[in-house]
Design a protein around this motif. Sequence first.
Motif, short mmCIF file in Angstrom:
data_model
loop_
_atom_site.label_atom_id
_atom_site.label_comp_id
_atom_site.label_asym_id
_atom_site.label_seq_id
_atom_site.Cartn_x
_atom_site.Cartn_y
_atom_site.Cartn_z
N PHE A 187 0.84 -1.21 0.00
CA PHE A 187 0.00 0.00 0.00
C PHE A 187 0.88 1.26 0.00
CE2 PHE A 187 -2.90 3.06 2.28
CZ PHE A 187 -3.68 3.31 1.16
N ALA A 188 2.02 1.21 0.69
CA ALA A 188 2.93 2.36 0.69
C ALA A 188 3.40 2.64 -0.74
CB ALA A 188 4.12 2.07 1.60
N ARG A 189 3.62 1.59 -1.53
CA ARG A 189 4.03 1.80 -2.93
C ARG A 189 2.91 2.48 -3.72
NH1 ARG A 189 6.66 -3.05 -2.19
NH2 ARG A 189 4.95 -4.32 -3.02
N MET A 190 1.67 2.11 -3.43
CA MET A 190 0.54 2.76 -4.12
C MET A 190 0.49 4.24 -3.78
SD MET A 190 -2.43 -0.15 -3.68
CE MET A 190 -3.60 0.58 -4.83
N ILE A 191 0.79 4.57 -2.53
CA ILE A 191 0.77 5.98 -2.11
C ILE A 191 1.86 6.75 -2.87
CG2 ILE A 191 1.11 7.54 -0.13
CD1 ILE A 191 -0.02 5.24 1.65
N GLU A 192 3.02 6.10 -3.02
CA GLU A 192 4.10 6.74 -3.79
C GLU A 192 3.70 6.91 -5.25
OE1 GLU A 192 7.54 4.37 -2.95
OE2 GLU A 192 8.14 5.72 -1.32
N GLU A 193 3.07 5.89 -5.80
CA GLU A 193 2.66 5.96 -7.21
C GLU A 193 1.66 7.08 -7.45
OE1 GLU A 193 3.53 1.28 -7.86
OE2 GLU A 193 1.44 1.94 -8.03
N ALA A 194 0.92 7.45 -6.40
CA ALA A 194 -0.04 8.56 -6.55
C ALA A 194 0.67 9.91 -6.52
CB ALA A 194 -1.08 8.50 -5.43
N GLY A 195 1.98 9.90 -6.26
CA GLY A 195 2.76 11.15 -6.31
C GLY A 195 3.25 11.64 -4.96
N PHE A 196 2.88 10.95 -3.87
CA PHE A 196 3.33 11.40 -2.55
C PHE A 196 4.80 11.06 -2.33
CE2 PHE A 196 -1.28 11.15 -1.95
CZ PHE A 196 -1.50 12.41 -1.39
N ARG A 197 5.45 11.86 -1.49
CA ARG A 197 6.86 11.65 -1.17
C ARG A 197 7.04 11.49 0.34
NH1 ARG A 197 6.61 9.96 -5.21
NH2 ARG A 197 7.16 10.86 -7.22
N ARG A 198 8.24 11.06 0.73
CA ARG A 198 8.56 10.78 2.14
C ARG A 198 7.47 9.87 2.74
NH1 ARG A 198 9.10 16.70 4.02
NH2 ARG A 198 9.20 15.83 6.10
N VAL A 199 7.15 8.83 2.02
CA VAL A 199 6.08 7.91 2.42
C VAL A 199 6.60 6.95 3.49
CG1 VAL A 199 4.56 6.04 1.60
CG2 VAL A 199 4.90 8.10 0.20
N THR A 200 5.89 6.87 4.59
CA THR A 200 6.28 5.97 5.68
C THR A 200 5.03 5.25 6.20
OG1 THR A 200 5.97 7.74 7.29
CG2 THR A 200 8.21 7.41 6.48
N HIS A 201 5.28 4.16 6.94
CA HIS A 201 4.15 3.51 7.61
C HIS A 201 4.60 2.98 8.96
CE1 HIS A 201 5.42 -0.59 6.30
NE2 HIS A 201 5.83 0.05 5.24
N ARG A 202 3.66 3.01 9.90
CA ARG A 202 3.99 2.67 11.29
C ARG A 202 2.88 1.75 11.85
NH1 ARG A 202 2.91 5.84 16.22
NH2 ARG A 202 1.97 7.44 14.92
N PRO A 203 3.26 0.52 12.23
CA PRO A 203 2.24 -0.37 12.80
C PRO A 203 1.91 0.01 14.23
CG PRO A 203 4.37 -1.48 12.76
CD PRO A 203 4.58 -0.12 12.16
N LEU A 204 0.66 -0.18 14.63
CA LEU A 204 0.23 0.03 16.02
C LEU A 204 -0.40 -1.28 16.51
CD1 LEU A 204 -1.69 3.45 15.75
CD2 LEU A 204 0.73 3.11 16.26
N THR A 205 -0.33 -1.50 17.83
CA THR A 205 -0.99 -2.66 18.46
C THR A 205 -0.65 -3.96 17.72
OG1 THR A 205 -2.81 -1.12 18.95
CG2 THR A 205 -3.15 -3.40 19.54
N MET A 206 0.66 -4.26 17.66
CA MET A 206 1.17 -5.51 17.06
C MET A 206 0.78 -5.67 15.60
SD MET A 206 0.50 -8.14 20.24
CE MET A 206 -1.22 -7.69 20.42
N GLY A 207 0.52 -4.55 14.94
CA GLY A 207 0.18 -4.64 13.51
C GLY A 207 -1.30 -4.78 13.23
N VAL A 208 -2.15 -4.69 14.26
CA VAL A 208 -3.60 -4.76 13.99
C VAL A 208 -3.97 -3.64 13.02
CG1 VAL A 208 -5.91 -4.54 14.99
CG2 VAL A 208 -4.16 -5.84 16.21
#
Length: 249
Positions: A219-240
């Motif tokens: 999904f992070a790659r899809m966000i980048e493909e939409a043109g966004f930059r400095r794309v990050t992701h952070r899991p919460l609650t063991m990845g729920v």
Amino acid sequence: MTDETTHFGFRTVPLGAKQGEVDAVFRSVARRYDLMNDLMSGGLHRVWKSALVTALRPPRTRPFRHLDVAGGTGDVAFRVLDAGGPATEVTVLDINGSMLQVGRERARPEHRGRIGFVEANAESLPFGERAYDGYTIAFGIRNVPRIAAALGEAHRVLRPGGRFLCLEFSRVDVPGIDALYEAYSFQAIPRLGQAVTGDAESYRYLVESIRRFPTPAAFARMIEEAGFRRVTHRPLTMGVVTIHSGWKI
Ligand code: SAM
């Protein structure tokens, strides 16, 4: 799956049919939606939504125009208004009038005048380019049939320097707990849905749609493909759940 089909939970459906099925789910559960969120998550959805708004950090001393897409009954929007300053304004956009009506009724007097409710599709937003400083979508994107179109629209309506944040279910990444979570999701949640809303099927869809959603990295790659930059992701609650972030540069 071809270009013309997509998932509705574990079923493959024509792309054009998914939205109607999703709308039926949220029309059916709208009045009990908030209660079910508390029961299903043991109140944790409140913590996750607050973490989303903490990541957004709406400014307290200058104007901030924010768009909460698939905003449903207003939970994220109310938190953005509470966290921001008096010149913070939020638009809650959702395709489902039943969910928005509950949101209108829940808005507190101090929110009035700073919140607007718009019935529209995330895939084609009725706003001009660069209209917003911030964009959030919480537990919404996996319901949208054309995810790439919604991400493209998010990018279009944000001003340069604007922030995109998405909160979505992901997968528990702790061995042992993942099996428990799986059993809870597929056994307990539809039964709870039946007891509280009289609609087990809608909650079966919600659980299945979580399994069908791309992994956080994909999904992070899809966000980048939409043109966004400095794309990050952070899991919460063991990845729920995972918070995805991107910037329009
Ligand atoms: N954001 C709210 C929250 O976190 O409590 C509501 C999330 S609810 C699980 C998903 C919402 O997505 C529903 O209100 C539904 O109507 C909305 N939705 C589904 N498809 C949509 C679309 N194409 N455009 C806008 N909203 C959509």
